[in-house]
Design a protein around this motif. Structure first.
Motif, PDB file in Angstrom:
ATOM      1  N   GLU A   1      -9.350  11.860  -5.466  1.00  0.00           N
ATOM      2  CA  GLU A   1      -7.905  11.697  -5.674  1.00  0.00           C
ATOM      3  C   GLU A   1      -7.478  12.231  -7.034  1.00  0.00           C
ATOM      4  O   GLU A   1      -6.461  12.932  -7.155  1.00  0.00           O
TER       5      GLU A   1
ATOM      6  N   HIS B   1      -8.825   1.495 -12.730  1.00  0.00           N
ATOM      7  CA  HIS B   1      -8.858   2.465 -11.643  1.00  0.00           C
ATOM      8  C   HIS B   1      -7.925   3.649 -11.900  1.00  0.00           C
ATOM      9  O   HIS B   1      -7.751   4.494 -11.035  1.00  0.00           O
TER      10      HIS B   1
ATOM     11  N   PRO C   1     -13.873   8.471  -3.387  1.00  0.00           N
ATOM     12  CA  PRO C   1     -12.429   8.594  -3.190  1.00  0.00           C
ATOM     13  C   PRO C   1     -11.637   8.665  -4.488  1.00  0.00           C
ATOM     14  O   PRO C   1     -10.712   9.483  -4.604  1.00  0.00           O
ATOM     15  N   LEU C   2     -11.964   7.819  -5.474  1.00  0.00           N
ATOM     16  CA  LEU C   2     -11.214   7.832  -6.728  1.00  0.00           C
ATOM     17  C   LEU C   2     -11.337   9.183  -7.419  1.00  0.00           C
ATOM     18  O   LEU C   2     -10.338   9.756  -7.879  1.00  0.00           O
TER      19      LEU C   2
ATOM     20  N   ARG D   1       0.861  -1.191   0.000  1.00  0.00           N
ATOM     21  CA  ARG D   1       0.000   0.000   0.000  1.00  0.00           C
ATOM     22  C   ARG D   1       0.888   1.229   0.000  1.00  0.00           C
ATOM     23  O   ARG D   1       1.751   1.405   0.863  1.00  0.00           O
TER      24      ARG D   1
ATOM     25  N   GLY E   1     -14.067   2.771  -3.454  1.00  0.00           N
ATOM     26  CA  GLY E   1     -12.958   2.301  -2.624  1.00  0.00           C
ATOM     27  C   GLY E   1     -13.140   0.911  -2.053  1.00  0.00           C
ATOM     28  O   GLY E   1     -12.548   0.580  -1.019  1.00  0.00           O
ATOM     29  N   LYS E   2     -13.906   0.060  -2.728  1.00  0.00           N
ATOM     30  CA  LYS E   2     -14.150  -1.297  -2.215  1.00  0.00           C
ATOM     31  C   LYS E   2     -12.849  -2.091  -2.102  1.00  0.00           C
ATOM     32  O   LYS E   2     -12.578  -2.730  -1.085  1.00  0.00           O
ATOM     33  N   THR E   3     -12.056  -2.063  -3.160  1.00  0.00           N
ATOM     34  CA  THR E   3     -10.794  -2.818  -3.141  1.00  0.00           C
ATOM     35  C   THR E   3      -9.848  -2.280  -2.085  1.00  0.00           C
ATOM     36  O   THR E   3      -9.200  -3.050  -1.363  1.00  0.00           O
ATOM     37  N   THR E   4      -9.769  -0.964  -1.962  1.00  0.00           N
ATOM     38  CA  THR E   4      -8.887  -0.347  -0.966  1.00  0.00           C
ATOM     39  C   THR E   4      -9.246  -0.802   0.436  1.00  0.00           C
ATOM     40  O   THR E   4      -8.377  -1.176   1.234  1.00  0.00           O
ATOM     41  N   VAL E   5     -10.532  -0.782   0.753  1.00  0.00           N
ATOM     42  CA  VAL E   5     -10.989  -1.213   2.080  1.00  0.00           C
ATOM     43  C   VAL E   5     -10.697  -2.694   2.295  1.00  0.00           C
ATOM     44  O   VAL E   5     -10.184  -3.101   3.347  1.00  0.00           O
TER      45      VAL E   5
ATOM     46  N   ARG F   1     -12.096   5.665   6.640  1.00  0.00           N
ATOM     47  CA  ARG F   1     -12.682   4.317   6.614  1.00  0.00           C
ATOM     48  C   ARG F   1     -12.446   3.543   7.911  1.00  0.00           C
ATOM     49  O   ARG F   1     -12.621   2.330   7.950  1.00  0.00           O
TER      50      ARG F   1
ATOM     51  N   ILE G   1      -5.040   5.440   4.115  1.00  0.00           N
ATOM     52  CA  ILE G   1      -6.475   5.358   3.844  1.00  0.00           C
ATOM     53  C   ILE G   1      -7.186   6.390   4.711  1.00  0.00           C
ATOM     54  O   ILE G   1      -6.893   6.512   5.904  1.00  0.00           O
TER      55      ILE G   1
END
Length: 494
Positions: free
Chosen positions: A335, A371, A331-332, A134, A167-171, A141, A138
């Motif tokens: 950013e 992404h 979030p995307l 990472r 942000g599903k993958t990030t979480v 969240r 983050i």
């Protein structure tokens, strides 16, 4: 405060039945190594070095994550892991205590031994995983991540659901990081976005788990592991079957899935990921107050990374709030917008929001292609819709505000798109997180995210139907407003 890295690597720190061998980065209980991750060991080192003293949470974070901005939940998770590993609280023994409003203290006596003991390298536990590194912290969240970390080992199967860019993958990856030490046989990311054929799912899983050719999934029956099934939405039926089979045959397995819509598999717990919090128009009294909202926190953090010296000023509050609101707290999107701060400045960013897909094209080169830009993320979702769903998504974009099913039927229904077919497509789009549902009394309304609506409008314009649909929309609104005795079918909301 000095770091434990300044302590001689030949020193062995002993407390209770445990020996902490600094050079081997190893804690032994007798001859048995404790299963501790690198960060947990770092936390333990700082606390043990200052045994008997209170170490503030800020000091611990600064020592363990010297080059990163991390959330306090990271520290709490590692403290909890240490307490479990050390049997803290069992048989009356206490090692780490929380001092309210001050920090943590290691309260057991610590003995220093100058003679190191060598141990075979194979006794050192190395967490098994294939998680990517990472690169950024983050934001906003903590509550969601904490809930998943607590529930997943018990519930075994949870799905994080939401639209693209939320942000599903990030979480999911952050949850997996925090649970690395919990699963004896590892944590494995299975990215399903790289395949389109349902028949390839099992082979893709076995390759990810590095199983030998010909090995069946039954061979995993006793593994205590976590699988992160990322991007399940285009393979829902196959994923549903796979998950049910795995959970039945592997009683110690946990599965964390991400998808635009639930898998509807037996035992599934769905967690819908909300957007980041955007301040209300009435909440712009001070910089400190606005910085309490996660959408603004993310924007400011990413802007600072892009433009050295960026500072949020009181005169900027309304502009930043509008940027975050127009980008739906995604979030995307936030950013990607913040990445343009050095080229456009805040006023330029705000002015470009109506043309958000040309604005949000400066992608993240380290991210997966879908992404890297907001348009790429929506393209990936749009291309997996049926032709009818694509048509309905385009046509519904003429609605500027929330709308009812009756309003949608009145504006876009036609011979090729009868009411029953339209309603079914709308329900499917809502399930796929491309439309949001708002419940007000007995009336259900649908709403677009601003970014999704802009995308759908572009598609509608390319189809050549934009002008005709706009005229039908205007006619319907006029009729709804002025027809005496008729209940207004469309309600404008802020």
């Amino acid at each position: 405060m000095n770091s434990l890295r300044d302590v001689s690597s030949e020193v062995v720190l002993r407390f209770g039945p445990y020996a902490f061998h600094l050079s081997q980065r190893l804690v032994l209980e007798g001859d048995r190594p404790l299963r501790l991750g690198g960060r947990a060991l770092d936390v333990l080192q700082v606390l043990v070095e200052h045994a008997g003293s209170v170490v503030s949470k800020e000091e611990l974070i600064a020592q363990v994550w010297p080059r990163s901005v991390v959330e306090e939940i990271n520290l709490r998770v590692h403290i909890a892991a240490l307490r479990r590993a050390l049997g803290d609280g069992q048989n009356g023994q206490c090692y780490i205590v929380n001092i309210p409003q001050r920090g943590y203290s290691f309260v057991a006596p610590v003995r220093h031994s100058p003679k190191p003991v060598s141990f075979p390298s194979e006794t050192v536990h190395k967490p098994l995983h294939n998680l990517p590194a990472r690169l950024t912290p983050i934001t906003g969240r903590d509550a969601v991540v904490g809930s998943l970390v607590r529930q997943l080992p018990v519930r075994r199967f949870m799905t994080v659901v939401g639209p693209c860019g939320i942000g599903k993958t990030t979480v999911a990856l952050h949850v997996a990081e925090l649970l690395l030490q919990h699963y004896r046989h590892g944590v494995w990311l299975v990215d399903l976005a790289v395949i389109d054929d349902p028949a390839q799912v099992t082979d893709h899983l076995t390759r990810t788990l590095e199983l030998k050719i010909g090995t069946t999934l039954e061979a995993l029956a006793q593994r205590h592991a976590l699988l992160v099934l990322d991007n399940c939405e285009h393979l829902l039926e196959r994923c549903q079957t796979l998950v049910e089979t795995l959970l039945h045959s592997m009683p110690r397995l946990s599965i964390l899935a991400t998808s635009r819509e639930p898998l509807k598999a037996t035992g599934e717990t769905v967690l819908r990921l909300p957007p980041l919090a955007v301040p209300p128009a009435s909440g712009l009294r001070s910089v400190a107050e606005v910085m309490g909202y996660s959408a603004v926190q993310l924007f400011v953090n990413r802007a600072r990374a892009r433009q050295q010296g960026f500072t949020l000023r009181e005169q900027d509050l309304k502009t930043v709030r509008e940027i975050c609101r127009r980008l739906d707290g995604l979030p995307l999107a936030i950013e990607l917008a913040a990445a343009q701060i050095d080229a456009l400045a805040l006023v330029g960013l705000q002015a470009q929001l109506d043309n958000c897909f040309q604005l949000l094209t400066q992608g993240r080169r380290t991210a997966a292609p879908r992404h890297q830009t907001l348009k790429a993320a929506l393209d990936w979702s749009y291309e997996r819709l049926t032709a009818v769903e694509q048509t309905v998504l385009q046509r519904l974009a003429v609605f500027k505000m929330a709308f009812t099913q009756d309003a949608a039927i009145g504006v876009i229904s036609c011979d090729r798109l009868p009411p029953a077919k339209l309603v079914k497509a709308m329900e499917s789009l809502a399930l796929k997180s491309l439309l949001s549902l708002e419940q007000g009394g007995a009336v259900t309304r649908y709403r677009f995210l601003n970014t999704t609506r802009t995308y759908a409008l572009e598609k509608l314009e390319l189809s050549g139907d934009l002008r005709a649909l706009e005229m039908r929309y205007a006619g319907y609104i006029s009729q709804a407003r002025w027809t005496s005795g008729r209940q207004v079918a469309l309600q404008f909301t802020k």
